[in-house]
Scaffold this motif. Sequence first.
Motif, PDB file in Angstrom:
ATOM      1  N   LEU A  70       0.827  -1.203   0.000  1.00  0.00           N
ATOM      2  CA  LEU A  70       0.000   0.000   0.000  1.00  0.00           C
ATOM      3  C   LEU A  70       0.864   1.256   0.000  1.00  0.00           C
ATOM      4  O   LEU A  70       0.510   2.264  -0.614  1.00  0.00           O
ATOM      5  N   ILE A  71       2.000   1.192   0.676  1.00  0.00           N
ATOM      6  CA  ILE A  71       2.936   2.316   0.652  1.00  0.00           C
ATOM      7  C   ILE A  71       3.474   2.517  -0.759  1.00  0.00           C
ATOM      8  O   ILE A  71       3.564   3.642  -1.267  1.00  0.00           O
ATOM      9  N   THR A  72       3.811   1.429  -1.433  1.00  0.00           N
ATOM     10  CA  THR A  72       4.324   1.511  -2.807  1.00  0.00           C
ATOM     11  C   THR A  72       3.293   2.129  -3.745  1.00  0.00           C
ATOM     12  O   THR A  72       3.606   3.004  -4.553  1.00  0.00           O
ATOM     13  N   VAL A  73       2.049   1.667  -3.639  1.00  0.00           N
ATOM     14  CA  VAL A  73       0.980   2.200  -4.489  1.00  0.00           C
ATOM     15  C   VAL A  73       0.787   3.693  -4.233  1.00  0.00           C
ATOM     16  O   VAL A  73       0.606   4.484  -5.167  1.00  0.00           O
ATOM     17  N   SER A  74       0.846   4.087  -2.961  1.00  0.00           N
ATOM     18  CA  SER A  74       0.668   5.499  -2.624  1.00  0.00           C
ATOM     19  C   SER A  74       1.804   6.360  -3.174  1.00  0.00           C
ATOM     20  O   SER A  74       1.570   7.447  -3.717  1.00  0.00           O
ATOM     21  N   VAL A  75       3.039   5.871  -3.053  1.00  0.00           N
ATOM     22  CA  VAL A  75       4.192   6.631  -3.560  1.00  0.00           C
ATOM     23  C   VAL A  75       4.094   6.788  -5.080  1.00  0.00           C
ATOM     24  O   VAL A  75       4.343   7.874  -5.628  1.00  0.00           O
ATOM     25  N   LEU A  76       3.724   5.721  -5.768  1.00  0.00           N
ATOM     26  CA  LEU A  76       3.584   5.800  -7.227  1.00  0.00           C
ATOM     27  C   LEU A  76       2.511   6.810  -7.622  1.00  0.00           C
ATOM     28  O   LEU A  76       2.678   7.577  -8.574  1.00  0.00           O
ATOM     29  N   TRP A  77       1.401   6.817  -6.905  1.00  0.00           N
ATOM     30  CA  TRP A  77       0.322   7.742  -7.228  1.00  0.00           C
ATOM     31  C   TRP A  77       0.739   9.190  -6.984  1.00  0.00           C
ATOM     32  O   TRP A  77       0.471  10.084  -7.791  1.00  0.00           O
ATOM     33  N   GLU A  78       1.418   9.427  -5.857  1.00  0.00           N
ATOM     34  CA  GLU A  78       1.808  10.793  -5.497  1.00  0.00           C
ATOM     35  C   GLU A  78       2.905  11.332  -6.400  1.00  0.00           C
ATOM     36  O   GLU A  78       2.950  12.535  -6.680  1.00  0.00           O
ATOM     37  N   THR A  79       3.802  10.472  -6.850  1.00  0.00           N
ATOM     38  CA  THR A  79       4.966  10.951  -7.604  1.00  0.00           C
ATOM     39  C   THR A  79       4.810  10.849  -9.108  1.00  0.00           C
ATOM     40  O   THR A  79       5.372  11.669  -9.848  1.00  0.00           O
ATOM     41  N   THR A  80       4.070   9.861  -9.592  1.00  0.00           N
ATOM     42  CA  THR A  80       3.966   9.662 -11.040  1.00  0.00           C
ATOM     43  C   THR A  80       2.544   9.768 -11.572  1.00  0.00           C
ATOM     44  O   THR A  80       2.347   9.861 -12.788  1.00  0.00           O
ATOM     45  N   VAL A 100      -1.998   1.884  -9.394  1.00  0.00           N
ATOM     46  CA  VAL A 100      -1.981   0.425  -9.492  1.00  0.00           C
ATOM     47  C   VAL A 100      -3.126  -0.096  -8.642  1.00  0.00           C
ATOM     48  O   VAL A 100      -3.100   0.013  -7.415  1.00  0.00           O
ATOM     49  N   GLY A 101      -4.150  -0.640  -9.280  1.00  0.00           N
ATOM     50  CA  GLY A 101      -5.322  -1.135  -8.569  1.00  0.00           C
ATOM     51  C   GLY A 101      -5.172  -2.576  -8.119  1.00  0.00           C
ATOM     52  O   GLY A 101      -4.162  -3.245  -8.403  1.00  0.00           O
ATOM     53  N   PHE A 102      -6.183  -3.069  -7.422  1.00  0.00           N
ATOM     54  CA  PHE A 102      -6.150  -4.431  -6.897  1.00  0.00           C
ATOM     55  C   PHE A 102      -6.030  -5.443  -8.024  1.00  0.00           C
ATOM     56  O   PHE A 102      -5.230  -6.391  -7.945  1.00  0.00           O
ATOM     57  N   ALA A 103      -6.795  -5.229  -9.087  1.00  0.00           N
ATOM     58  CA  ALA A 103      -6.798  -6.198 -10.185  1.00  0.00           C
ATOM     59  C   ALA A 103      -5.451  -6.240 -10.892  1.00  0.00           C
ATOM     60  O   ALA A 103      -4.943  -7.320 -11.221  1.00  0.00           O
ATOM     61  N   GLN A 104      -4.861  -5.062 -11.118  1.00  0.00           N
ATOM     62  CA  GLN A 104      -3.561  -5.044 -11.797  1.00  0.00           C
ATOM     63  C   GLN A 104      -2.490  -5.676 -10.925  1.00  0.00           C
ATOM     64  O   GLN A 104      -1.646  -6.436 -11.412  1.00  0.00           O
ATOM     65  N   PRO A 110       8.931   3.663 -13.862  1.00  0.00           N
ATOM     66  CA  PRO A 110       8.906   3.694 -12.397  1.00  0.00           C
ATOM     67  C   PRO A 110       8.018   2.627 -11.785  1.00  0.00           C
ATOM     68  O   PRO A 110       8.315   2.126 -10.692  1.00  0.00           O
ATOM     69  N   VAL A 111       6.926   2.262 -12.457  1.00  0.00           N
ATOM     70  CA  VAL A 111       6.027   1.231 -11.916  1.00  0.00           C
ATOM     71  C   VAL A 111       6.751  -0.115 -11.850  1.00  0.00           C
ATOM     72  O   VAL A 111       6.695  -0.815 -10.835  1.00  0.00           O
ATOM     73  N   ALA A 112       7.457  -0.470 -12.919  1.00  0.00           N
ATOM     74  CA  ALA A 112       8.196  -1.736 -12.934  1.00  0.00           C
ATOM     75  C   ALA A 112       9.269  -1.754 -11.854  1.00  0.00           C
ATOM     76  O   ALA A 112       9.450  -2.760 -11.150  1.00  0.00           O
ATOM     77  N   ALA A 113       9.974  -0.630 -11.700  1.00  0.00           N
ATOM     78  CA  ALA A 113      11.051  -0.565 -10.703  1.00  0.00           C
ATOM     79  C   ALA A 113      10.493  -0.651  -9.285  1.00  0.00           C
ATOM     80  O   ALA A 113      11.046  -1.363  -8.432  1.00  0.00           O
ATOM     81  N   ALA A 114       9.400   0.074  -9.018  1.00  0.00           N
ATOM     82  CA  ALA A 114       8.825   0.071  -7.675  1.00  0.00           C
ATOM     83  C   ALA A 114       8.263  -1.300  -7.320  1.00  0.00           C
ATOM     84  O   ALA A 114       8.450  -1.794  -6.198  1.00  0.00           O
ATOM     85  N   LEU A 115       7.581  -1.939  -8.264  1.00  0.00           N
ATOM     86  CA  LEU A 115       7.022  -3.269  -8.001  1.00  0.00           C
ATOM     87  C   LEU A 115       8.134  -4.296  -7.788  1.00  0.00           C
ATOM     88  O   LEU A 115       8.030  -5.173  -6.925  1.00  0.00           O
ATOM     89  N   VAL A 152       8.229 -11.118 -17.982  1.00  0.00           N
ATOM     90  CA  VAL A 152       6.828 -11.498 -17.783  1.00  0.00           C
ATOM     91  C   VAL A 152       5.927 -10.280 -17.649  1.00  0.00           C
ATOM     92  O   VAL A 152       4.894 -10.176 -18.328  1.00  0.00           O
ATOM     93  N   TRP A 153       6.283  -9.344 -16.787  1.00  0.00           N
ATOM     94  CA  TRP A 153       5.434  -8.173 -16.587  1.00  0.00           C
ATOM     95  C   TRP A 153       5.220  -7.346 -17.849  1.00  0.00           C
ATOM     96  O   TRP A 153       4.116  -6.805 -18.030  1.00  0.00           O
ATOM     97  N   PRO A 154       6.215  -7.195 -18.733  1.00  0.00           N
ATOM     98  CA  PRO A 154       5.922  -6.480 -19.998  1.00  0.00           C
ATOM     99  C   PRO A 154       4.805  -7.115 -20.804  1.00  0.00           C
ATOM    100  O   PRO A 154       4.036  -6.415 -21.474  1.00  0.00           O
ATOM    101  N   LEU A 155       4.665  -8.445 -20.728  1.00  0.00           N
ATOM    102  CA  LEU A 155       3.573  -9.122 -21.417  1.00  0.00           C
ATOM    103  C   LEU A 155       2.224  -8.852 -20.752  1.00  0.00           C
ATOM    104  O   LEU A 155       1.171  -9.022 -21.378  1.00  0.00           O
ATOM    105  N   LEU A 156       2.272  -8.408 -19.485  1.00  0.00           N
ATOM    106  CA  LEU A 156       1.046  -8.156 -18.709  1.00  0.00           C
ATOM    107  C   LEU A 156       0.738  -6.663 -18.592  1.00  0.00           C
ATOM    108  O   LEU A 156      -0.094  -6.267 -17.776  1.00  0.00           O
ATOM    109  N   GLY A 157       1.436  -5.847 -19.376  1.00  0.00           N
ATOM    110  CA  GLY A 157       1.093  -4.427 -19.426  1.00  0.00           C
ATOM    111  C   GLY A 157       1.998  -3.493 -18.665  1.00  0.00           C
ATOM    112  O   GLY A 157       1.692  -2.304 -18.552  1.00  0.00           O
ATOM    113  N   VAL A 158       3.118  -3.982 -18.132  1.00  0.00           N
ATOM    114  CA  VAL A 158       4.054  -3.107 -17.418  1.00  0.00           C
ATOM    115  C   VAL A 158       5.416  -3.214 -18.110  1.00  0.00           C
ATOM    116  O   VAL A 158       6.226  -4.082 -17.761  1.00  0.00           O
ATOM    117  N   PRO A 159       5.671  -2.358 -19.092  1.00  0.00           N
ATOM    118  CA  PRO A 159       6.950  -2.440 -19.825  1.00  0.00           C
ATOM    119  C   PRO A 159       8.116  -2.001 -18.963  1.00  0.00           C
ATOM    120  O   PRO A 159       7.947  -1.326 -17.944  1.00  0.00           O
TER     121      PRO A 159
END
Length: 470
Positions: A191-201, A205-209, A398-403, A461-468
């Motif tokens: 949840l901290i990661t999702v919040s940082v991504l939202w605030e900075t970029t 990233v939702g539950f389903a993703q 940034p999403v790929a790096a944070a995840l 794997v993640w690039p195939l799922l929408g996170v390049p």
Amino acid sequence: MSLNPRQAATLCVALSICALLAVPGNFPGLGGDARITLAVFAFATCAWIGTPIDDTYIALGAGLALTATGVISSDTLFGTLGDDTVWLLICAFVLAAAVTRTGLAGRAAAFLVTGARSVRQLTHLTTAALVVTAFAVPATSGRAALALPVFLALAKALAGRTRLIVMLALLFPTVILLSAVATLIGAGAHLITVSVLWETTGERVGFAQWLLLGLPLAVVSSHLAAEAVLFTTTGRADRRGPVRITAEQIQAHSERPVTGPWSPAEARCALLLATVVALWCSEPLHGVAPAVVALIGAVVASSPALGTVRLKEALKTVPWSLLLFMAATMAMGVALADSGAAKWLVGGVPLDLPPWLFLGVVIAVSTAAHLVLQSRSARSSVLVPLVVAAAAGAGVNPVAAALASTAAAGFCHTLPASAKPVTLFADIPGTPTYTPRDLLRLSAVLAPLTTALVLLFAVAVWPLLGVPVR
């Protein structure tokens, strides 16, 4: 209060950094707000590493210092408590209390584990059961407490086969920690990661993703870890011979029935949990936020007519200290991004690296960070803002790096004190369990294995799922 040598050294480092930042001539180009932010950030990090002070107290103090100095507004500090990720976790714990009250977890464990006929089957069926609990119980410590009676039942059934009991004692916390990445509510760090991504970029990233990206990694890493535990703690002689676990043996350690017809409360709770998870997973179709779905589920789970737990009792299970910690560290992340401190901090780091190498460094650092910062949430609070800032400079998504950083931080098996589930299963009176040497032997295999696996998912794997990667 006297300080031990480690605490004194940590305090000296923190004060030295603050003194260097306080001199205007040092670090040209660093603004006043950025200096204050870095000083507070350094002091909080050193306090998390080298003092016995509660992590939440340190985080609240850091958030208060940033607010008092004007780096962030009071609305920013207190607004983090109203963040939808905080509400998601609160409601998830209410749902977990309802599930625990009905005994559904014990019934599911009995259904899976009693089908084992060999040691390897038992290991992987147990692993599968533990992965599933990530959807029902948030936070790894809660899942460990829920799984402990199941382990005690297995240990009783395997009495006399000591190495198998030790293997299971090590398997439970290992899988609980690695499988947490399956869901957004698996750990507060997510949840901290999702919040940082939202605030900075501005990336949400939702539950389903998260489920789409994290569940495959959780399943693969958990079953590979199960093989690593088998390999490092047992020999061929230990694995030879049949295994027979009966429902009666599981029942002996459960207050609720694990076989037979379902009670109305169990059926209602199972239907509610399935509905909530289905709505979380289908968020892109209906557009209802996961926190709202969780709140609806929590209200139903604690309702007088349909619920299985009283709201007052369910709220007692919520780790309010963790929520305050999350809120304060979210505010710290906002300060790091808005003041320019994070961007300056990574500005001197050579970022002219191939994307796969940059991610490899991020994953390696995040994997090793548990040796310094024992709190998983604290590790994400420190690392993720810096990783996001560095990724932007390196041309990496940034999403790929944070995840990747957050997933790698799930490895924390080196020492008994590295994580609460490891501590819980390390000392069980009257039951054989693992030693620090067993942990080190497993870590020598599991650390490089999980590092390579997370890197593989991040770049292939993640690039195939929408996170390049870029």
